[in-house]
Scaffold this active site. Structure first.
Site, PDB file in Angstrom:
ATOM      1  CG  HIS A 150      -1.406   1.480  -5.313  1.00  0.00           C
ATOM      2  ND1 HIS A 150      -2.094   2.642  -5.026  1.00  0.00           N
ATOM      3  CD2 HIS A 150      -2.117   0.470  -4.758  1.00  0.00           C
ATOM      4  CE1 HIS A 150      -3.158   2.353  -4.313  1.00  0.00           C
ATOM      5  NE2 HIS A 150      -3.213   1.046  -4.150  1.00  0.00           N
ATOM      6  CG  ASP A 180       0.593   7.511  -7.484  1.00  0.00           C
ATOM      7  OD1 ASP A 180       0.256   6.833  -8.471  1.00  0.00           O
ATOM      8  OD2 ASP A 180       0.544   7.086  -6.317  1.00  0.00           O
TER       9      ASP A 180
END
Length: 404
Positions: A150, A180
């Site tokens: 992540h 991201d």
């Protein structure tokens, strides 16, 4: 010359079709950029959970049941096709759409699309001009390619966390998903647009491998420069951007608010010192060590004597890059963002962002709200060449799913 219909300009990517095999945040954010520029983005989802961002962290008081506000914000202007790619019929329908697609974007771990037979080689066999983008955490190659991750993991591996935060403190987490969104989604969109231009010129598409960890590392310009110039990266809290110099940092005000001070240029620092009646600090703009600590303490003392609002008024017309640190709610109502129409309100009362760019002439509009799971399955299967009876059979058999 701008293309138009009956005098109205077309969006920049009008006529471009994108098959989007991604879910959650990075991939859908990438295809949002394309959809907002007029591309026909088709969310190709499985018949089970689909893109589970629909309900992930959805508010129990959400206007649209079981659909989170952030899902709606990044999936507008798209259509949804729910299809079981593991079946013969589902795979055939996808490939029928892929023959005429301009772009395919996938966000699985390496190897998944190969197992599903919708990988770059499979699509390129029927469509040599396709631009095929794989967006993943660590890329398609390397010892970490198959690892889960992540945003915080990519920032950690790229060294960002290690030198982000206050002096002597722990690494600081950002509320913005740097890897991201700015690393993955934006980097992928840039690469896709470049490859699209090349495909239009040559007729040949390209395969794009985007790793979010790579994208973060590639933008750490200052640490690399420090390592090259000085042979060492300053410790956390002691470099130019994290509080190492008095002229660039965050200072607390009397009421617990904060000011952002970015007086990097000598003219700005001089103006700041003159405004505070502290001309004695002018020579100490980039003071380090004990001298730097004394300057920061002096500024901390001065700024603690008035509230954030009072300082904001005092510096409103002073050209030296001293501004209030707004809360998020305040930022949404800030006059500059209002003037730029950066926040748009949808008919259901929800708020979303406008694209962070302006075309002239402007062609942006929200033509579709975020789709329900399989909302456009029937129309897209018709576009794939399926007859009504075949579509009904596929839906009844669970090969496709329709919410229309």
């Amino acid at each position: 010359m701008t293309a138009s219909i009956a005098g109205s300009p077309l969006p920049a990517l009008s006529g471009i079709r994108v098959l989007d095999l991604t879910r959650l945040l990075p991939g859908p954010m990438c295809t949002l950029y394309l959809a907002d520029m007029g591309a026909d983005v088709i969310k190709v989802e499985d018949t089970g959970a689909g893109d589970y961002a629909r309900s992930l962290a959805a508010s129990p008081n959400a206007t649209t049941p079981a659909m989170s506000a952030w899902y709606r914000a990044i999936n507008r202007n798209k259509r949804s096709l729910a299809l079981d790619l593991k079946t013969v019929e589902g795979h055939a329908a996808f490939m029928a759409l892929a023959r005429d697609a301009d772009v395919v974007v996938e966000g699985f771990r390496p190897g998944v699309v190969t197992t599903l037979r919708v990988d770059d080689d499979a699509v390129r066999a029927v469509n040599p001009r396709v631009v095929y983008c794989s967006l993943s955490g660590y890329g398609q190659t390397g010892p970490r390619a198959l690892a889960a991750g992540h945003d915080v993991n990519y920032l950690g591996y790229a060294g960002v966390l290690d030198h982000t935060g206050e002096r002597g403190g722990r690494p600081a987490l950002a509320s913005l998903q740097i890897a991201d969104v700015l690393g993955g989604a934006a980097t992928a969109a840039i690469a896709i647009l470049g490859a699209l231009l090349g495909a239009q010129r040559t007729g040949a598409g390209r395969y794009i491998d985007v790793a979010m960890a790579d994208a973060v590392l590639a933008h750490e310009i200052f640490p690399l420069g420090a390592l090259q110039d000085a042979g060492v990266v300053p410790p956390r809290g002691e470099d130019l951007l994290t509080g190492g110099v008095p002229c660039y940092g965050v200072y607390e005000t009397q009421d617990g608010g904060f000011l952002a001070v970015g007086a990097l240029e000598p003219k700005f620092w001089r103006t700041l010192c003159e405004t505070l009646d502290r001309q004695d600090l002018v020579p100490l703009q980039f003071a380090a060590g004990d001298a730097g600590a004394r300057v920061r303490e002096a500024l901390t003392m001065v700024f603690s004597q008035q509230t954030r609002a009072e300082w904001a008024r005092r510096f409103a017309n002073v050209d030296c890059c001293v501004t209030p640190v707004l809360t998020f709610a305040e930022a949404l109502a800030d006059p500059q963002f209002v003037a730029r129409a950066m926040v748009i309100e949808r008919p259901d009362g929800s708020r979303q962002y406008a694209p962070p760019y302006r075309f002239s002439p402007d062609t942006f509009s929200v033509t579709r709200d975020a789709p329900r799971h399989g909302e456009h399955t029937r129309e897209l299967l018709r576009e794939a060449g399926c007859a009504k009876a075949e579509i009904d059979r596929m839906i009844d058999a669970g090969i496709a799913r329709s919410d229309s």
